[in-house]
Design an enzyme around this catalytic site. Structure first.
Site, PDB file in Angstrom:
ATOM      1  N   ARG A  33      59.644 145.302 -15.676  1.00 30.70           N
ATOM      2  CA  ARG A  33      58.261 145.505 -15.221  1.00 30.70           C
ATOM      3  C   ARG A  33      57.822 146.968 -15.352  1.00 30.70           C
ATOM      4  O   ARG A  33      56.648 147.253 -15.574  1.00 30.70           O
ATOM      5  CB  ARG A  33      58.131 145.029 -13.766  1.00 30.70           C
ATOM      6  N   ILE A  59      47.781 144.870 -13.023  1.00 26.74           N
ATOM      7  CA  ILE A  59      48.937 144.010 -13.284  1.00 26.74           C
ATOM      8  C   ILE A  59      49.162 143.256 -11.975  1.00 26.74           C
ATOM      9  O   ILE A  59      49.163 143.846 -10.904  1.00 26.74           O
ATOM     10  CB  ILE A  59      50.182 144.826 -13.718  1.00 26.74           C
ATOM     11  N   SER A  60      49.332 141.931 -12.061  1.00 24.98           N
ATOM     12  CA  SER A  60      49.427 141.116 -10.852  1.00 24.98           C
ATOM     13  C   SER A  60      50.689 141.443 -10.056  1.00 24.98           C
ATOM     14  O   SER A  60      51.692 141.916 -10.599  1.00 24.98           O
ATOM     15  CB  SER A  60      49.436 139.641 -11.222  1.00 24.98           C
ATOM     16  N   GLN A  61      50.616 141.137  -8.760  1.00 23.38           N
ATOM     17  CA  GLN A  61      51.764 141.254  -7.858  1.00 23.38           C
ATOM     18  C   GLN A  61      52.921 140.381  -8.386  1.00 23.38           C
ATOM     19  O   GLN A  61      52.678 139.257  -8.846  1.00 23.38           O
ATOM     20  CB  GLN A  61      51.296 140.749  -6.497  1.00 23.38           C
ATOM     21  N   PRO A  62      54.156 140.864  -8.317  1.00 24.60           N
ATOM     22  CA  PRO A  62      55.279 140.071  -8.819  1.00 24.60           C
ATOM     23  C   PRO A  62      55.303 138.639  -8.258  1.00 24.60           C
ATOM     24  O   PRO A  62      55.540 137.683  -9.006  1.00 24.60           O
ATOM     25  CB  PRO A  62      56.510 140.864  -8.358  1.00 24.60           C
TER      26      PRO A  62
END
Ligand code: SAH
Length: 209
Positions: A33, A59-62
């Protein structure tokens, strides 16, 4: 070190919060990431949060990336579409989970960024990047077994449903300023079967170029 942080992320943010699909957990444990976030926020690459990637996008949350991956219920042989490439991170995770990944981004400079990120992380040959309006899908490459959307729509885009295989799954955040739900839409012979899963918050899906 990134590998340790990644392992911690998988354990604390994903497994302990209910992500149970071992293939998804393994994929999240493999994709670096830190190569998908801008250098100035690299220290926060494994934080439990969405992060800015420029041009007002994130970028989206994991956890959200993993949840979407799990809800797509992939086995490994599928062709999938990722709408809203952004950094390219979700596309890389999907490349670990399926055989063929197409991704589409409307902002050319983000498409360039994603192309560079994907190449640096070793996914350059495994993801086909398209620039355009993802609400229209990628008809020339359809049908898809699964479609993931990383931006919120007022309703699930009909063109995306039309590009699903029978029993194919579309995961899409639906809602406006009043709040969004992550919806799973399954294509059935009787029409769409819609399941509302969790509340969420994504940037808006912008139709047109
Ligand atoms: N999946 C991304 C998250 C990106 S945020 C990641 O892992 O980093 C959502 C992205 O959707 C933004 O890059 C935004 O530009 C893009 N987007 C919004 N509307 C779109 C549309 N109609 N077609 C394609 N991309 C769109």
């Amino acid at each position: 070190m990134s590998a340790d942080e990644r392992a911690q992320m998988v354990e604390w943010q994903l497994r302990r919060r209910g992500i149970g699909d071992e293939r998804v957990l393994a994929a999240m444990g493999r994709v670096p990431r830190e190569l998908f976030v801008p250098p100035q926020v690299r220290d926060a690459a494994y934080a439990d949060a969405a992060l800015p990637i420029g041009v007002e996008q994130t970028i989206s949350q994991p956890y959200m990336v993993a949840l979407i991956g799990e809800q797509l219920a992939l086995q490994g042989g599928e062709r999938v579409l990722d709408v809203g490439t952004g950094s390219g991170y979700q596309a890389a995770v999907l490349a670990e989970l399926a055989a063929e990944v197409h991704t589409i981004e409307r902002i050319p400079e983000l498409a360039d960024l994603a192309r560079a990120n994907l190449a640096a992380a070793g996914y350059g040959d495994r993801v086909r990047l398209h620039v355009g309006d993802g609400t229209l899908g990628a008809p020339e490459s359809a049908p898809f077994a699964a479609i993931a959307v990383a931006a919120a729509a007022l309703e699930a885009p009909p063109a995306l449903y039309d590009q699903l295989e029978l029993r194919g799954r579309l995961v899409v955040p639906v809602g406006g300023s009043g709040g969004q739900w992550l919806e799973v839409v399954v294509r059935t012979p009787e029409g769409p079967a819609v399941l509302r899963t969790v509340p969420c918050r994504f940037v808006p899906l912008v139709a047109g170029r």
